[in-house]
Design a protein around this motif. Sequence first.
Motif, PDB file in Angstrom:
ATOM      1  N   LEU A   1       0.822  -1.205   0.000  1.00  0.00           N
ATOM      2  CA  LEU A   1       0.000   0.000   0.000  1.00  0.00           C
ATOM      3  C   LEU A   1       0.861   1.263   0.000  1.00  0.00           C
ATOM      4  N   THR A   2       1.888   1.258   0.842  1.00  0.00           N
ATOM      5  CA  THR A   2       2.795   2.416   0.889  1.00  0.00           C
ATOM      6  C   THR A   2       3.522   2.588  -0.432  1.00  0.00           C
ATOM      7  N   GLY A   3       3.985   1.474  -0.996  1.00  0.00           N
ATOM      8  CA  GLY A   3       4.709   1.535  -2.264  1.00  0.00           C
ATOM      9  C   GLY A   3       3.856   2.038  -3.405  1.00  0.00           C
ATOM     10  N   ALA A   4       2.559   1.674  -3.423  1.00  0.00           N
ATOM     11  CA  ALA A   4       1.672   2.123  -4.488  1.00  0.00           C
ATOM     12  C   ALA A   4       1.522   3.642  -4.474  1.00  0.00           C
ATOM     13  N   VAL A   5       1.467   4.238  -3.285  1.00  0.00           N
ATOM     14  CA  VAL A   5       1.373   5.700  -3.186  1.00  0.00           C
ATOM     15  C   VAL A   5       2.726   6.354  -3.459  1.00  0.00           C
ATOM     16  N   ALA A   6       3.786   5.775  -2.891  1.00  0.00           N
ATOM     17  CA  ALA A   6       5.130   6.349  -3.080  1.00  0.00           C
ATOM     18  C   ALA A   6       5.537   6.335  -4.545  1.00  0.00           C
ATOM     19  N   ALA A   7       5.053   5.359  -5.330  1.00  0.00           N
ATOM     20  CA  ALA A   7       5.408   5.272  -6.745  1.00  0.00           C
ATOM     21  C   ALA A   7       5.018   6.542  -7.504  1.00  0.00           C
ATOM     22  N   LEU A   8       3.910   7.159  -7.121  1.00  0.00           N
ATOM     23  CA  LEU A   8       3.508   8.417  -7.760  1.00  0.00           C
ATOM     24  C   LEU A   8       4.540   9.511  -7.497  1.00  0.00           C
ATOM     25  N   PHE A   9       5.074   9.540  -6.287  1.00  0.00           N
ATOM     26  CA  PHE A   9       6.072  10.554  -5.944  1.00  0.00           C
ATOM     27  C   PHE A   9       7.418  10.243  -6.596  1.00  0.00           C
ATOM     28  N   TYR A  10       7.792   8.957  -6.677  1.00  0.00           N
ATOM     29  CA  TYR A  10       9.016   8.588  -7.389  1.00  0.00           C
ATOM     30  C   TYR A  10       8.938   9.076  -8.836  1.00  0.00           C
ATOM     31  N   ALA A  11       7.788   8.845  -9.478  1.00  0.00           N
ATOM     32  CA  ALA A  11       7.616   9.237 -10.874  1.00  0.00           C
ATOM     33  C   ALA A  11       7.715  10.757 -11.034  1.00  0.00           C
ATOM     34  N   ALA A  12       7.063  11.488 -10.128  1.00  0.00           N
ATOM     35  CA  ALA A  12       7.090  12.947 -10.208  1.00  0.00           C
ATOM     36  C   ALA A  12       8.510  13.484 -10.004  1.00  0.00           C
ATOM     37  N   ILE A  13       9.220  12.945  -9.022  1.00  0.00           N
ATOM     38  CA  ILE A  13      10.588  13.390  -8.739  1.00  0.00           C
ATOM     39  C   ILE A  13      11.503  13.087  -9.913  1.00  0.00           C
ATOM     40  N   TYR A  14      11.418  11.861 -10.441  1.00  0.00           N
ATOM     41  CA  TYR A  14      12.275  11.487 -11.576  1.00  0.00           C
ATOM     42  C   TYR A  14      11.998  12.390 -12.778  1.00  0.00           C
ATOM     43  N   GLY A  15      10.728  12.591 -13.105  1.00  0.00           N
ATOM     44  CA  GLY A  15      10.400  13.405 -14.262  1.00  0.00           C
ATOM     45  C   GLY A  15      10.861  14.843 -14.106  1.00  0.00           C
ATOM     46  N   LEU A  16      10.601  15.430 -12.947  1.00  0.00           N
ATOM     47  CA  LEU A  16      10.967  16.822 -12.738  1.00  0.00           C
ATOM     48  C   LEU A  16      12.478  17.025 -12.791  1.00  0.00           C
ATOM     49  N   LEU A  17      13.220  16.157 -12.120  1.00  0.00           N
ATOM     50  CA  LEU A  17      14.673  16.342 -12.043  1.00  0.00           C
ATOM     51  C   LEU A  17      15.401  15.822 -13.274  1.00  0.00           C
ATOM     52  N   SER A  18      14.691  15.116 -14.177  1.00  0.00           N
ATOM     53  CA  SER A  18      15.355  14.660 -15.404  1.00  0.00           C
ATOM     54  C   SER A  18      15.742  15.841 -16.289  1.00  0.00           C
ATOM     55  N   ALA A  19      15.095  16.999 -16.100  1.00  0.00           N
ATOM     56  CA  ALA A  19      15.492  18.193 -16.839  1.00  0.00           C
ATOM     57  C   ALA A  19      16.918  18.608 -16.494  1.00  0.00           C
ATOM     58  N   LEU A  20      17.375  18.227 -15.315  1.00  0.00           N
ATOM     59  CA  LEU A  20      18.733  18.563 -14.899  1.00  0.00           C
ATOM     60  C   LEU A  20      19.766  17.912 -15.814  1.00  0.00           C
ATOM     61  N   SER A  21      19.528  16.656 -16.216  1.00  0.00           N
ATOM     62  CA  SER A  21      20.476  15.973 -17.098  1.00  0.00           C
ATOM     63  C   SER A  21      20.543  16.654 -18.459  1.00  0.00           C
TER      64      SER A  21
END
Length: 452
Positions: free
Chosen positions: A55-75
């Motif tokens: 249950l925790t992982g299912a919710v955290a996955a949304l935040f992992y996706a948001a963090i990865y997408g947002l910070l991918s602009a850095l690369s």
Amino acid sequence: MQRAGRVAAIWREVPGIVGLALPIVMGLAASTLIGVTDSLMLAPLGPVPLAAVGLTGAVAALFYAAIYGLLSALSVRIGAAWGAGEGRAISGILRSGLALGALVGIGSALVMAALWPLLPLLGQPEEVIGAMRAYWFWICAFLVPFAILTAFKSAFEAVEKPWLGTAFAFLGVVVNVPLNYALIWGLGPLPQLGLTGAGLASFLAETIALGAAFLWWRSAPSMRRLRLRRQVALGEMGLTFREGAPLGAMYVVETASVSVATLMIGAFGTVALAGNQVAQAVGWGLLYMLPLGVAGAVAIRVAQERGAGNAAALRPIALAAVAVAGVWLVAAALTLALRGEAIARLVTDDPEVVAVAAAIFLVFAPMQISDAVQSAMLGALRGLSDTAWPAMVSAIAYWPVALPLGYALAHWGGMGPSGIWAGYILALAGAGAALAVRFWRKTALLEAPASA
């Protein structure tokens, strides 16, 4: 001769795309292994801790996706500076990116923590919620070092050291194992904390990995010209945020779309849900990482050549990325189409569940090919710092197109559960075509001054 030259240019780019995509894929996989490790080591405690992790992982996955997408602009920003030979600029971009990573991580942690009171309202089991409070909040805290380490990984990938970022990601996974054992079961003076210990171990392991990455950047001789300075440029943070925010939103929208599709399949009953879970574990859990890695690789290569002023290399890079993703995913599609039933039997021996999973695999097969083009072109446009319009196209593909079309095929077209996913085939194909046209137009404008 001109055609042969274009083919040769594309072929020359293949090793670079593969060399970048592979460590990116491995790094993405590492980010999911923390939860897998928690599940495996908590399994002897019974179903409640496992349900809490899920249950925790299912919710955290949304935040992992948001963090990865947002910070991918850095690369992309660092890649462009690297291609232009601007080492001093990279230092400024990175320190601002790390500050942005910290803010994004803290913000994500606070938002996830604020969701806690909503869980009982969503009908979740009381015994699971009662057991998982501390674990939930430790995973909230985990998002902070995860976000900052993601910023570091983006920098390492952009300066042609992608395996370095992957190594630090896996360091967190490796350290998590002994910490889990010690804190779940108790070791020496340490108390037996069970589920809470797993959450604390995950946070400590990611923090240790982040500390190792920071020490490397500060001390490695090869990093000397890219050293961090104390100042943080708010303007640079703003530029990275504006480029990355559409991508972060897009990945959240995409993840949410998959969740809604799963709920739609639930209308067909327990067997349909079980078969879908088997299919998703392979189709999304394993195969999805590859196009995501290729998208990251092509974004960096396009940014590097754009920074170097080499506009003629941009199209060969994009086509090489499509070829790399295409070859892998066509092979995956053939495997799913021809051996889907056998793959499902590796997971379950229930004939009804196997039948549903095999039918979904037949749909996943052509979907892989559509996703290869869509992901590669999305990454290519990201390398041009073009993110808002592509993110909108992808969001439209996943929601107003894929889901309604899938519903129609499932219920009115008689396809059943597999029809839900069939809607994604045409949606992703259309998105890929639209993104390819935009990339061609963008690169034509960049090549025009050089040919004039």
